[in-house]
Every structure is written in structure tokens, then in C-alpha cells.
Design an enzyme around this catalytic site. Structure first.
Site, PDB file in Angstrom:
ATOM      1  N   GLY A   1       0.701  -1.200   0.024  1.00  0.00           N
ATOM      2  CA  GLY A   1       0.027  -0.117   0.109  1.00  0.00           C
ATOM      3  C   GLY A   1       0.837   1.316  -0.047  1.00  0.00           C
ATOM      4  CD  GLU A   2       1.895   3.308   4.881  1.00  0.00           C
ATOM      5  OE1 GLU A   2       2.535   3.485   5.788  1.00  0.00           O
ATOM      6  OE2 GLU A   2       0.644   3.977   4.848  1.00  0.00           O
ATOM      7  CD  GLU A   3       5.530  -1.369   3.642  1.00  0.00           C
ATOM      8  OE1 GLU A   3       5.740  -2.483   3.117  1.00  0.00           O
ATOM      9  OE2 GLU A   3       5.695  -1.427   4.831  1.00  0.00           O
TER      10      GLU A   3
END
Length: 120
Positions: A35-37
Site C-alpha cells: 500500500g504505502e511501501e
């Protein structure tokens, strides 16, 4: 929140001068992971070299000073925390160990105050 974080990172990278986040070695790869990596794959790189690349990325993002409008404190600009791990495939086993070590180092970077690179 994840969408905002990704948007902030994209904004920071998008505002970078041309070539600021390009790698010079043809086998290096940056990819979104989850998701946010993001993952940076750096073949034939020592642990010291990988940590140096991570610190360089961290500093470049911070230097761009992209506003993080959801915050009102000292971290009001977009920053990145990085977890660094290395693996010699024939010596160290499964690639999942590399991911687990990087994830643990990322968690440590966040626990230590964010906006930093930590070697796992």
C-alpha cells in the site's frame, strides 16, 4: 491515509529535478510494494552501499521540502523512513528473509522517530 501518503511521495518524486530518482546502474529497480511501501532492489550492492543509497533517497526527499498539509508540527514536509536489508541468495536462503529483515528495519526506523534509514 495510505492514499495521502502515496500522493505525498509521488508529489515529492514528481517535483524532483529530471533524473533525481533515476538509478545509474541498469539492474537497479524501484517498485511499489504494498500500500504505502516501495522496494529498491540493488543487485551486487554491499550492506554499506545499500544503506548509503537509502540515506541518499531519504535526504533527497527531505530536501525537496514538499508540504505535508495533514500535519502541523516539525514533520510538516513529506519524509521517508527506510529499512535496509541485504541477502546473498546462495548463502542466506529464501527471498522472504530479505523482505522480513527489511520490514523489521523499516519498523525500527519508524520507532526511532521516522525520517531515517535503518540497517536490518
Amino acid at each position: 491515509m495510505n492514499a495521502y501518503i502515496i500522493s505525498g511521495f509521488r508529489s515529492a518524486v514528481g517535483k524532483a529535478p529530471r533524473g533525481k530518482f533515476r538509478f545509474t546502474r541498469p539492474d537497479d529497480l524501484a517498485a511499489r510494494y504494498g500500500g504505502e511501501e516501495f522496494a529498491l532492489l540493488l543487485p551486487d550492492t554491499t550492506a554499506e552501499g545499500a544503506l548509503g543509497v537509502a540515506e541518499n533517497v531519504r535526504a533527497r526527499v527531505a530536501d525537496m521540502a514538499v508540504e505535508h498539509s495533514a500535519r502541523g508540527d516539525e514533520l510538516s514536509i513529506v519524509t521517508v523512513s527506510l529499512g535496509v536489508s541485504t541477502l546473498v541468495p546462495e548463502d542466506s536462503g529464501a527471498p522472504s528473509r530479505l523482505i522480513q529483515a527489511a520490514d523489521a528495519a523499516l519498523y525500527a526506523a519508524k520507532q526511532q522517530g521516522r525520517n531515517r534509514a535503518v540497517q536490518g
